[in-house]
Design a protein around this motif. Structure first.
Motif: not given
Length: 208
Positions: A7-15, A36-48
């Motif tokens: 959570y912190a690494g994706l939303f805080d550190v990576a903005s 990966g799942q959190m990114a999808k839940l928050k509207g990522a265009s693509r997750v690899i």
């Protein structure tokens, strides 16, 4: 702890922001699959995601909802990543380092962001490993590479519990654990973790 790290690494550190393309290495691990799942839940265009077996690749796509995944043992990471993300990526969550980091630097778009969470490719190295050979691209692309330790992000705990608790209750966020029975098998479990034998968190159970 793995969940807060993700959570912190994706939303805080990576903005992370809605519409970003995200690449996660070690994506079948305890932290990676959550990213990966959190990114999808928050509207990522693509997750690899990348993983070390075809079984884990299937898990990422079929169970965790990644848009694409590849087995890094099946060919050069840079080529597989480029094929999976033809429009490039905006965020790279790095659990592996080495060849994966070099490939991500090549695929990152201008103003891309990298969370450096782990360097598992180097953990057992007996000699210094070469840095990514394309570090100069960081300048031209104006990339941001930032290391992280989860203990620096304890202030996010209430927000994390609110968001992730809701996703768990709704079934939107999934997880798996690899459980090894018996403290006497703790060393084997740790070695298995280093060999990538786990799916999700490696847990040693003290009860039978």
């Amino acid at each position: 702890m793995p969940g807060l790290t993700a959570y912190a690494g994706l939303f805080d550190v990576a903005s992370f922001k809605e519409g970003d393309g995200v690449f996660v290495s070690g994506a079948a691990g305890a932290v990676g699959n959550q990213v990966g799942q959190m990114a999808k839940l928050k509207g990522a265009s693509r997750v690899i995601g990348s993983a070390g077996s075809d079984e884990k690749v299937r898990l990422l796509v079929e169970e965790y909802g990644f848009d694409a995944a590849f087995n890094y043992k099946n060919g050069p990471v840079a080529e597989q990543l480029e094929a999976a993300a033809p429009d490039g990526i905006d965020v790279y969550f790095d659990n592996v380092g080495g060849e994966h980091l070099e490939a991500a630097i090549s695929s990152l778009n201008v103003h891309g962001r990298v969370t450096l969470c782990g360097m598992i490719a180097q953990y057992n190295a007996t000699e210094p490993t070469p840095a990514p050979r394309n570090l100069a691209m960081v300048i031209g692309k104006r990339l941001r590479l930032q290391g992280m330790l989860v203990r620096d992000h304890e202030a996010l705990q209430p927000e994390f519990v609110r968001d992730v608790g809701g996703w768990l209750r709704s079934g939107e966020l999934k997880y798996q654990e690899t459980v090894v029975e018996g403290i006497e098998n703790g060393a084997d479990a740790f070695l298995g973790l280093m060999r990538g034998e786990n799916t999700g968190k490696m847990v040693v159970s003290l009860t039978r």
